[in-house]
Design an enzyme around this catalytic site. Structure first.
Site, PDB file in Angstrom:
ATOM      1  N   HIS A 228       1.757   4.452  -2.807  1.00  0.00           N
ATOM      2  CA  HIS A 228       1.878   5.908  -2.619  1.00  0.00           C
ATOM      3  C   HIS A 228       3.272   6.362  -3.058  1.00  0.00           C
ATOM      4  CE1 HIS A 228      -1.836   6.781  -0.537  1.00  0.00           C
ATOM      5  NE2 HIS A 228      -1.567   6.034   0.512  1.00  0.00           N
TER       6      HIS A 228
ATOM      7  N   HIS B 109       3.527   6.810  -6.633  1.00  0.00           N
ATOM      8  CA  HIS B 109       2.786   8.013  -7.033  1.00  0.00           C
ATOM      9  C   HIS B 109       3.713   9.235  -6.926  1.00  0.00           C
ATOM     10  CE1 HIS B 109      -1.427  10.129  -6.603  1.00  0.00           C
ATOM     11  NE2 HIS B 109      -0.948  10.235  -7.819  1.00  0.00           N
TER      12      HIS B 109
ATOM     13  N   HIS C  95       0.829  -1.206   0.000  1.00  0.00           N
ATOM     14  CA  HIS C  95       0.000   0.000   0.000  1.00  0.00           C
ATOM     15  C   HIS C  95       0.866   1.260   0.000  1.00  0.00           C
ATOM     16  CE1 HIS C  95      -3.590   2.451   1.267  1.00  0.00           C
ATOM     17  NE2 HIS C  95      -2.623   3.219   1.740  1.00  0.00           N
ATOM     18  N   GLU C  96       1.758   1.348   0.976  1.00  0.00           N
ATOM     19  CA  GLU C  96       2.585   2.554   1.082  1.00  0.00           C
ATOM     20  C   GLU C  96       3.536   2.661  -0.102  1.00  0.00           C
ATOM     21  OE1 GLU C  96       1.684   4.753   3.032  1.00  0.00           O
ATOM     22  OE2 GLU C  96       0.370   3.531   4.301  1.00  0.00           O
TER      23      GLU C  96
HETATM   24 ZN   LIG Z   1      -2.766   5.290   2.078  1.00  0.00          ZN
END
Ligand SMILES: [Zn+2]
Length: 708
Positions: free
Chosen positions: A503, A506, A499-500
């Site tokens: 990010h 991104h 998940h991280e």
């Molecule tokens: Zn998040």
């Protein structure tokens, strides 16, 4: 989640100092010897962490704030007619030293804090808020932006420039640029006070987490705990100076496994009660009065700005647009989740009885019995999956996925500055071997770190003042394995890492001109799309086959185990959905309040949950007194995870429809419109460009097993 430091690093007033400034003696003194202010001649211009002392931040902020003020004054005072270059570009280039100092400061304040840094934080947070407000409410700046905005059709702007101009205009209006003098002064006072309160709120939660611990003394107290949980508890004891003992703390990574495995019902109750009472323990760290004041100030701010409530104000700038849209999403899911949770509860109660227990399931029992239930139904428990998720191989899996989807390559660097010995640093390059950015991984829990997991930036990508490459960090709170042993992750931990890292991508893949729209500087209900979407690749069979390797035998996870994980995917989803949606609904209702005078936070939380029909045995994932998300950037925004989930489930289906989890064409569009796009497009348009249609909710319901 992503953090404020990331936002500030790519701040709405980013840019570069002008050259040729006069250097006064006082200025020279505060600049000299302050490593935060000089040129960073470190590799990749990383912050020179080993030279930075807490005492450097105060003076550095003073200089950086003064610089930025001077830059803004100069932009405002120009006699020439506003142009995109002399106004928007100038704003984007301004404040670079401030962004640099802020990024280092807020990253350290979150991941490696100290009494000294916390003192600086309490002092600087309101000053930064005051400064930001002064910039945003500067009438001459607004007049220039407004003038450009009115002429935007005739300025021959590129799509990106037009978007940035429109965003600047929106931000200024939303900050109160159209208000009269008296109202502006009140807005400034509110912002300053809110910054102080939010800082205090966060520090109080950390203090409660640090000050509570449960010492487990002997085998009787350790009953039920598997080796990995014992090892983590031994480590926590050693950290607390209690070598040879075992300690449970209020960090999620410590208390949650304890609740899953401890067969001591009395100890579970103690731990759970303390965990859910963070910020509500009375005394100096109690957050209830602070919360009441924050909510009242936010409501007042929203009214001043012409909105009915803070939720209306906040959502106007998000994909969701209105509290109504958020409520419709959440309440569409709620009844099915409650129904499912009731079935789950029945099964757990049944298990209590068959084991000879004579009590009603309570909140501190749920995790323990559902772990047993999972084992019984799917022959699947933590102990059977953990050996296959070594921290090192999960990191490798995340990197390999990025290589296959986006052509990235990660090479670990040895001798570069880092703010803690545990931090690992990788050089990231693209398929042509060109440097993309740096990726920092800070994986282990420690007392100086706030709980949770997040991505942030020490530097954000932009091109407006040279080709600035990003420095991205992922911060986790994993329990470290015993000395000389591998760190083994739970399936949830592994998902969190993916998940991280989503990010992180991104931020790393960002390909925009202006810092204010870089990377994760997007709408809050869009920002969880790249992260949650990335979680899907962890469970792709070929990824598991290659990277889920047993830490002792070196053998890949047996396909039967992988199949059982897949089958158990929707297990306990009633519980998870209820604890999440309850938090999201309480957040929205709290910020939609009309009457906020003398708010009794406890009573409000109780009444809202009662009205929703909250199951007695489930507690909100984050109760209000320690709900850090909504005191920071996710106010009226906790729903964002589910809003993004509608998109991530729908987006991953695009790969499934292509018949390949790494389909190159789909990956190319994903990179272009989502991971690289920053805020250069309206998020609805960006999603449409990727998918060819708007997202559909069916995928999310199916993913959570709530569709039947
Ligand atoms: Zn998040």
């Amino acid at each position: 989640m992503t953090t404020r430091a990331a936002k500030r690093g790519s701040g709405k007033s980013g840019g570069k100092p002008r050259a040729g400034r006069k250097v006064t003696p006082a200025r020279r003194a505060s600049v000299q010897g302050n490593p935060l202010l000089g040129k960073w001649s470190t590799p990749f211009a990383l912050p020179p962490f080993s030279l930075i002392e807490p005492s450097h931040f105060g003076p550095a902020f003073v200089v950086a704030l003064k610089d930025h003020k001077a830059e803004i004054a100069k932009i405002a005072a120009q006699a020439s007619r506003p142009t995109f270059a002399n106004t928007i570009v100038a704003l984007e280039r301004s404040g670079r030293p401030l962004n640099r100092v802020s990024a280092v400061f807020f990253n350290l304040a979150g991941s490696h804090t100290s009494e000294a840094l916390q003192a600086v934080e309490r002092e600087i947070a309101p000053q930064l808020a005051a400064h930001e407000t002064a910039v945003m409410l500067n009438p001459k700046i607004f007049a220039r932006v407004e003038d450009l905005y009115q002429r935007r059709d005739r300025l021959r702007l590129t799509d990106e420039q037009r978007r940035v101009l429109e965003l600047h205009h929106t931000w200024l209006v939303r900050a109160g640029a159209r208000l009269g003098r008296k109202a502006k002064a009140r807005v400034a006072a509110i912002n300053e006070r809110l910054a102080t309160l939010a800082t205090q709120f966060g520090q109080n939660v950390l203090k409660d987490e640090q000050s509570w611990r449960m010492v487990l003394d002997g085998e009787r107290d350790l009953a039920g705990l598997p080796p990995s949980v014992r090892a983590a508890a031994a480590r926590a004891a050693a950290d607390a100076g209690l070598k040879g003992k075992h300690v449970v703390t209020l960090l999620r990574s410590s208390v949650e496994p304890f609740l899953q495995f401890s067969s001591r019902r009395d100890l579970r109750e103690q731990a759970f009660t303390a965990w859910t009472k963070r910020g509500e323990m009375g005394g100096a760290t109690d957050n209830r009065a602070i919360t009441a004041e924050i909510i009242a100030l936010r409501a007042e701010l929203a009214k001043l700005l012409g909105y009915e409530s803070y939720a209306d104000y906040s959502l106007d700038d998000a994909m969701a647009k209105t509290p109504g849209a958020v409520r419709s999403l959440l309440t569409a899911v709620w009844p099915a989740a409650v129904r499912r949770a009731a079935q789950e509860r029945e099964a757990l109660q049944e298990r209590v009885h068959t084991e000879g227990g004579n009590f009603e399931i309570a909140a501190w029992d749920w995790r323990y019995y559902s772990e047993k239930e999972r084992k019984a139904l799917y022959d699947l428990d933590e102990a059977s999956t953990r050996p296959y998720f070594m921290l090192g191989t999960v990191i490798a899996a995340a990197f390999d996925t990025a290589a296959r989807l986006f052509g990235l390559c990660f090479k670990e660097l040895g001798d570069v500055p880092r703010y803690h010995p545990d931090v690992r640093v990788w050089d990231v390059t693209n398929e042509r071997g060109v440097h993309v950015g740096l990726f920092l991984g800070d994986y282990f829990a420690r007392p100086s770190k706030r709980s949770g997991a997040w991505m942030s930036a020490f530097r954000s990508q932009a091109r407006v003042a040279g080709n600035v490459r990003p420095i991205i960090v992922n911060v986790m709170n994993f329990a470290r394995g015993e000395e000389g042993e591998q760190t083994l992750l739970s399936l949830d931990d592994a998902r969190t890492l993916f998940h991280e890292f989503g990010h992180g991508l991104h931020g790393l893949l960002s390909d925009v001109t202006y810092p204010s729209i870089s990377g994760t500087s997007v709408s809050r209900d869009f920002v969880e799309l790249p992260s949650q979407l990335y979680e899907h690749w962890l469970m792709v069979p070929e990824v598991l086959q290659r990277f889920a390797i047993h830490y002792r035998t070196g053998k890949p996870m047996p396909p039967k185990l992988a199949a059982r994980i897949k089958k158990a995917r929707n297990f306990n989803q009633g519980f998870s959905t209820v604890e999440y949606v309850a938090s999201a609904l309480v957040d929205i209702e709290l910020h939609a309040l009309d009457e906020v005078k003398d708010l009794d936070v406890d009573a409000f939380e109780r009444a809202t949950l009662k009205r929703l029909g909250m199951p007695r045995e489930i507690v909100m994932r984050h109760r209000i007194p320690h709900f850090l998300h909504i005191m920071g950037g996710y106010a009226a925004g906790y729903y964002s995870y589910m809003w993004s989930e509608v998109m991530d489930a729908d987006a991953f289906q695009a790969f499934e429809e292509a018949g390949d989890a790494f389909d190159p064409e789909t990956a190319k569009r994903l990179k272009k419109y989502i991971y690289s796009g920053g805020n250069a497009r309206d998020p609805h348009e960006a999603y449409f460009a990727f998918r060819g249609r708007p997202p559909q909710i069916a995928g999310m319901l199916k993913k959570r097993g709530l569709d039947g």
